[in-house]
Design a protein around this motif. Sequence first.
Motif, short mmCIF file in Angstrom:
data_model
loop_
_atom_site.label_atom_id
_atom_site.label_comp_id
_atom_site.label_asym_id
_atom_site.label_seq_id
_atom_site.Cartn_x
_atom_site.Cartn_y
_atom_site.Cartn_z
N GLU A 189 24.75 24.59 21.93
CA GLU A 189 25.63 23.76 22.75
C GLU A 189 27.09 24.14 22.52
OE1 GLU A 189 26.62 19.06 23.40
OE2 GLU A 189 24.58 19.64 22.81
N ARG A 190 27.46 24.42 21.27
CA ARG A 190 28.84 24.84 20.98
C ARG A 190 29.17 26.17 21.65
NH1 ARG A 190 29.22 24.23 14.72
NH2 ARG A 190 28.62 26.37 15.09
N GLU A 191 28.20 27.09 21.64
CA GLU A 191 28.41 28.38 22.30
C GLU A 191 28.59 28.21 23.80
OE1 GLU A 191 25.29 31.09 21.28
OE2 GLU A 191 25.76 31.02 19.14
N LEU A 192 27.78 27.33 24.40
CA LEU A 192 27.92 27.07 25.84
C LEU A 192 29.27 26.43 26.14
CD1 LEU A 192 24.38 25.79 26.90
CD2 LEU A 192 25.50 27.93 27.56
N GLU A 193 29.70 25.50 25.30
CA GLU A 193 31.00 24.87 25.52
C GLU A 193 32.14 25.86 25.39
OE1 GLU A 193 30.90 21.65 22.73
OE2 GLU A 193 29.74 20.37 24.09
N ALA A 194 32.03 26.80 24.46
CA ALA A 194 33.06 27.83 24.31
C ALA A 194 33.07 28.75 25.54
CB ALA A 194 32.80 28.65 23.05
N GLU A 195 31.89 29.13 26.01
CA GLU A 195 31.83 29.97 27.22
C GLU A 195 32.36 29.20 28.42
OE1 GLU A 195 28.75 32.57 29.97
OE2 GLU A 195 27.94 31.47 28.27
N LEU A 196 32.05 27.91 28.50
CA LEU A 196 32.53 27.09 29.60
C LEU A 196 34.06 27.04 29.61
CD1 LEU A 196 31.93 25.11 31.92
CD2 LEU A 196 31.79 23.30 30.21
N ALA A 197 34.65 26.84 28.45
CA ALA A 197 36.11 26.80 28.36
C ALA A 197 36.72 28.13 28.79
CB ALA A 197 36.53 26.45 26.94
N ARG A 198 36.11 29.24 28.37
CA ARG A 198 36.61 30.57 28.74
C ARG A 198 36.51 30.78 30.25
NH1 ARG A 198 34.56 35.15 30.11
NH2 ARG A 198 32.41 34.58 29.69
N LEU A 199 35.38 30.39 30.84
CA LEU A 199 35.20 30.56 32.28
C LEU A 199 36.14 29.68 33.08
CD1 LEU A 199 31.30 30.74 32.48
CD2 LEU A 199 32.92 32.63 32.70
N GLN A 200 36.36 28.46 32.60
CA GLN A 200 37.30 27.56 33.29
C GLN A 200 38.72 28.12 33.25
OE1 GLN A 200 36.31 23.99 31.12
NE2 GLN A 200 35.11 23.19 32.83
N GLN A 201 39.10 28.73 32.13
CA GLN A 201 40.42 29.34 32.03
C GLN A 201 40.53 30.52 32.98
OE1 GLN A 201 43.23 28.33 30.31
NE2 GLN A 201 44.14 29.91 31.59
N GLU A 202 39.48 31.34 33.03
CA GLU A 202 39.49 32.48 33.95
C GLU A 202 39.57 32.01 35.40
OE1 GLU A 202 36.88 36.46 35.09
OE2 GLU A 202 36.31 35.28 33.33
N ARG A 217 28.68 29.80 37.85
CA ARG A 217 28.32 29.91 36.44
C ARG A 217 28.79 28.68 35.67
NH1 ARG A 217 24.76 31.38 32.79
NH2 ARG A 217 25.72 31.84 30.82
N ILE A 218 29.97 28.16 36.00
CA ILE A 218 30.49 26.94 35.37
C ILE A 218 29.56 25.77 35.65
CG2 ILE A 218 32.34 25.22 35.50
CD1 ILE A 218 34.29 27.64 35.84
N ALA A 219 29.13 25.63 36.90
CA ALA A 219 28.22 24.54 37.27
C ALA A 219 26.90 24.66 36.51
CB ALA A 219 27.98 24.54 38.77
N PHE A 220 26.39 25.88 36.37
CA PHE A 220 25.13 26.10 35.64
C PHE A 220 25.26 25.69 34.18
CE2 PHE A 220 22.50 28.85 32.97
CZ PHE A 220 21.24 28.51 33.45
N ILE A 221 26.36 26.09 33.55
CA ILE A 221 26.57 25.76 32.14
C ILE A 221 26.74 24.25 31.97
CG2 ILE A 221 28.13 26.02 30.17
CD1 ILE A 221 28.54 28.92 31.08
N GLU A 222 27.49 23.63 32.87
CA GLU A 222 27.66 22.18 32.78
C GLU A 222 26.33 21.46 32.89
OE1 GLU A 222 32.22 21.65 34.45
OE2 GLU A 222 30.56 21.54 35.87
#
Length: 68
Positions: free
Chosen positions: A6-19, A54-59
Motif C-alpha cells: 500500500e505504501r508503494e502504491l501511495e508513493a507511485e500515486l503521488a509521483r503520477l499525480q505530480q507528473e 493509471r491514477i484511477a487504477f491505483i486509487e
Amino acid sequence: MTHEDERELEAELARLQQEHRDLDAAIDALHQSPAPDLLRLQRLKKRKLLLRDRIAFIEDQITPDIIA
C-alpha cells in the motif's frame, strides 16, 4: 494487500499525480505560445490521459470497494 504494498502504491500515486500536474503546466504553456507545436501538444495530452487512467487504477487498489 500488505502495508508495504500500500505504501508503494501511495508513493507511485503521488509521483503520477505530480507528473499529471506538470503536464497540465506544460500544456498550458504550449497553448500560450505564439505558434504551439500541435504534435507535441497532442502527445502531452495523450500522456496526461494515460496518467489519469493509471491514477484511477491505483486509487481503486488503495481504496477497496465496500459492498453495502
